[in-house]
Design an enzyme around this catalytic site. Structure first.
Site, short mmCIF file in Angstrom:
data_model
loop_
_atom_site.label_atom_id
_atom_site.label_comp_id
_atom_site.label_asym_id
_atom_site.label_seq_id
_atom_site.Cartn_x
_atom_site.Cartn_y
_atom_site.Cartn_z
N SER A 23 53.52 -60.72 11.23
CA SER A 23 53.56 -59.93 12.47
C SER A 23 54.80 -60.20 13.31
O SER A 23 55.02 -59.52 14.32
CB SER A 23 52.30 -60.19 13.30
OG SER A 23 52.23 -61.55 13.70
N LYS B 193 46.36 -60.79 21.33
CA LYS B 193 47.79 -60.78 21.65
C LYS B 193 48.05 -60.11 23.00
O LYS B 193 48.93 -60.54 23.76
CB LYS B 193 48.56 -60.08 20.54
CG LYS B 193 48.55 -60.89 19.24
CD LYS B 193 49.24 -60.16 18.09
CE LYS B 193 49.24 -61.02 16.83
NZ LYS B 193 49.88 -60.36 15.68
#
Length: 790
Positions: free
Chosen positions: A685, A728
């Site tokens: 990511s 996140k």
């Protein structure tokens, strides 16, 4: 008188005497013997003798003969004893009983039949005198010594026998007296009777006495051993009887206990297979000594069987409003989980035997997974039990140990069922992701049967040895990550993820739950502690950096303890504020990092997912003279290194579009570093974040620090979807980011949780160009600068 009688016999003894055959006995001189005579012919001979000399001739038969009429002259020995008939008594049933006394030995010359009666022509046997009187004296002395020992030990002879024998000196009388008391066979006795030599007779008699003494000693030893064994058995029996009476008085009688178990078994709703096994164990217990180890093992097994809640169920509370109220009172937020429980209650209202869900709550520590299971049990009205599998490596912890092992116990599941007291409790299986495996087996493989509704109807515990129905149990598992849970086990559970809480959610949880609980634990009143929202917000931001609220709870308890101490010492409460907070909690631990919010070259803000929630990371890139080498540091995993190489390849492929000279890739080295080098990092990511840092270093354009980003990058520059979107976004909010860049393909992940995107600008992108246009600021020209460094 006997001497006179013997003299009369010698002078007046007829030449022919009636014969009395004996079958089991040999009559010796001086022996007084009773005889039973049934044969009329022999009786007539006896009566004829009584009319005259009263003498008869007693001969032993050579073999056992059932019918006396069949006795012939060949069946009788030739040597016998002349005896005197002392008394005759007629028996009403027929026959007579006579008492005879042996007088002297005689030899039958001829046996004839006279008036159908046996008569013998006899000749008196004169004994051979002793030649060696010293040997005879020694034999007599030895014989007396042996008989004395036998008499003292009570074997064969009585003590009176030895007293009478001690007064005798005549070898004939000694031999005859002893023979009258010895238990010899007919052949052995007849051999002694026919022995004319007194010295030889004494020698044979001494041998027989020695044999008799050895037999007597062996018999005494056997009797002694048997007596000791009997005494031990009697002692044990006596003690057991006493123990049984004591137990009976205390109400602990084994027989009564077994009968009570049998009655209880009849009333219990058990399957036929279980009843058969329990009945077999009860019968086994009856046959076993109460104090033996086997009885203890069997009794413990039966106690476990009778203590389990076989088909004993609690009634579910199917009131949806009640369940919703309980769940909201105990936990803030967690909408997905609460909806799933309410859905289950709704189905149970329509169908009583519906499928019981097996849930798995996955999320960071401190998010309320375990306590949520207890609230679900409370809302349903079910009994609650919890078992932790963290660090368990032995399969027997799940399935139980076999009863052959010392200290065997059922598995943790059966123990939890017993503790809950019903067959349909809610069992929380805590730390499912931390199960280990070694040579003792794999507990996660044993959990496959437990968590499979098609198999757990007949769950087999090694200790119980009979199937137990777990299909009515509601299982709730908890884990911090599903990565370490095996695929087949994950497939059996309905996984619900719990993300971390936002600052606003933590503030609400602290206000509604944590503060009141801490005040109560400290023994305070609500008026004693005043914690404003600003104070709580400062504690959340600057003292804790977690997805859950566990550390926040500790700090709130610490503030309450400071208040309690002030009340005890100074009799006044404490007013907490942002200014004095560091005085009570110490210096702030997580101050805002200035570098994150400053626009710099080569430093970009990335977002990462960890088992403990989302986290902000910085990715740094620096350009230096070299030969085009790419250096990666920060303990990066293989996937993350490949992401950096992919970003570098994309940058080289689009160098002309981005205004990067090609010689930059051959004359300069690029170093990429991710701080916190002691922490392992991996995952795809960070691809778009690395590309931003690389291009910033190559173009010397600063990066806008107001942006945080995440997304996987492929070689075409497309931003691929990632995981942990909610965590996140929360990490970005905790670090006061204004914008967060996410892959467009992850937009569906925010459906239903739109509230977490409040107060932050979420930007959805599909290509790297969209990211670069936003975060790369215009080039800053610095006088006298060559290639800038980050």
């Amino acid at each position: 008188m006997k001497a006179v009688l013997n003299q009369d016999i010698h002078e007046n003894m007829p030449e022919m005497l009636p014969v009395i055959p004996t079958m089991d006995i040999v009559v010796f001189p001086h022996m007084i013997v009773p005889l039973l005579v049934l044969d009329e012919k022999i009786i007539n001979g006896i009566q004829e003798a009584l009319k005259g000399s009263k003498l008869v001739f007693v001969l032993a038969t050579k073999k056992q003969i059932d019918n006396q009429d069949a006795i012939g002259t060949k069946d009788l020995y030739n040597v016998g004893t002349i005896a005197s008939v002392m008394r005759l008594i007629k028996i009403p049933e027929g026959g007579v009983k006579i008492l005879i006394q042996g007088l002297t030995k005689a030899h039958s010359k001829n046996i004839v039949t006279k008036n159908e009666q046996l008569h013998a022509t006899i000749e008196k046997i004169e004994p051979i005198e002793i030649e060696n009187k010293q040997e005879a004296a020694a034999l007599i002395k030895n014989i007396k010594s042996v008989t004395e020992k036998m008499a003292v030990n009570g074997n064969a002879f009585t003590p009176d026998f030895h007293l009478i024998l001690a007064k005798m000196n005549d070898p004939d009388k000694i031999a005859d007296f002893i023979l009258s008391h010895l238990n010899l066979s007919v052949d052995e006795a007849q051999e002694l009777l026919e022995c004319a030599c007194k010295q030889r007779m004494l020698r044979i008699l001494f041998e027989h006495l020695n044999k008799e003494m050895e037999v007597s000693q062996m018999q005494e030893k056997i009797r002694s051993d048997a007596r000791e064994s009997m005494n031990k058995s009697q002692k044990e029996f006596y003690l057991r009887e006493q123990l049984r009476v004591i137990k009976k008085e205390l109400g602990e009688d084994d027989v009564q206990e077994i009968e009570e178990m049998r009655k209880k078994l009849e009333k219990m709703p058990l399957a036929q297979e279980v009843k058969k096994e329990v009945t077999r164990q009860l019968s086994r217990l009856e046959r076993t000594a109460p104090d033996s180890m086997e009885a203890t093992v069997t009794r413990n097994y039966l106690e476990w069987i009778f203590s389990l809640p076989w088909n004993k169920c609690t009634e579910d509370n199917l009131d949806i409003s009640h369940a919703k109220k309980i769940l909201d009172e105990d936990h803030f937020g967690l909408k997905d989980i609460k909806d799933r429980i309410l859905d289950f209650i709704s189905i149970r209202n329509l169908k009583q035997d519906c499928f019981t869900p097996i849930l798995c709550f996955v999320g960071p520590p401190g998010t309320g997974k375990t306590s949520l299971g207890k609230s679900i049990a409370k809302s349903l009205g079910r009994n609650y039990s919890r078992l932790s599998l963290g660090g368990v490596k032995d399969e027997a912890e799940i399935r139980g140990h076999r009863r052959t092992y010392v200290g065997a116990m059922p598995g943790r599941l059966i123990q939890a069922i017993r503790k809950a007291g019903s067959c349909n409790p809610l069992i929380v299986i805590d730390e499912l992701d931390k199960i280990g495996a070694d040579f003792r087996g794999d507990p996660s493989a044993a959990m496959l049967e437990v968590l499979d509704p098609q198999q757990n109807k007949t769950f087999y515990d090694n200790y119980l040895g009979v199937p137990f129905d777990l299909s009515k149990v509601m299982f709730v598992a908890t884990a911090n990550t599903i990565d370490t849970i095996s695929g087949p086990l994950r497939d059996r559970m309905e996984i619900i993820e719990l993300s971390g809480y936002t600052i606003e959610e933590k503030l609400q949880i602290a206000r509604k739950y944590l503060v009141s609980k801490a005040i109560n634990d400290a023994g305070l009143k609500n008026a004693d502690v005043i914690l404003s929202d600003k104070v709580l917000d400062d504690v959340i931001i600057n003292y804790t950096k977690e997805s859950g609220v566990r550390q926040l709870e500790r700090y709130i308890k610490k503030l309450c303890s400071k208040t309690a101490r002030s009340l005890v010492e100074n009799n006044k409460s404490v007013t907490f504020s942002i200014k004095n907070l560091d005085h009570y909690l110490g210096p702030r631990k997580f101050l805002e990092e200035e570098t994150i919010h400053h626009d710099q070259i080569g430093i970009s803000n990335g977002l990462a997912w960890t088992p403990f929630g989302g986290q902000m990371i910085s990715i740094e890139a620096i350009l230096m003279q070299g030969k085009g080498k790419l250096t990666l540091t920060g303990q990066l995993g293989s996937v993350m290194k490949e992401s950096a190489q992919a970003a570098m390849s994309y940058a080289r492929a689009h160098a002309n579009e981005l205004g990067i000279p090609q010689k930059t890739f051959t004359h300069y080295d690029l170093h990429i570093h991710v701080p916190a080098g002691a922490v392992p990092k991996d995952g795809p990511s960070a691809g778009i974040t690395m590309l931003t840092s690389i291009l910033s270093a190559l173009t010397q354009r600063p990066i806008n620090a107001k942006y945080a980003m995440t997304g996987e990058l492929n070689l075409r520059g497309e931003v691929m979807p990632i995981g942990g979107v909610k965590e996140k976004i929360l990490a970005a909010k905790r670090n006061k980011m204004l914008h967060v860049i996410l892959p467009l393909k992850n937009k569906s992940d925010l459906v239903g949780i739109e509230d977490i995107a409040k107060d932050i600008d979420v930007i959805w992108v599909n290509h790297a160009d969209e990211v670069l246009k936003r975060v790369l600021l215009p080039l800053k020209h610095k006088k006298g600068s060559g290639k800038a460094t980050a």
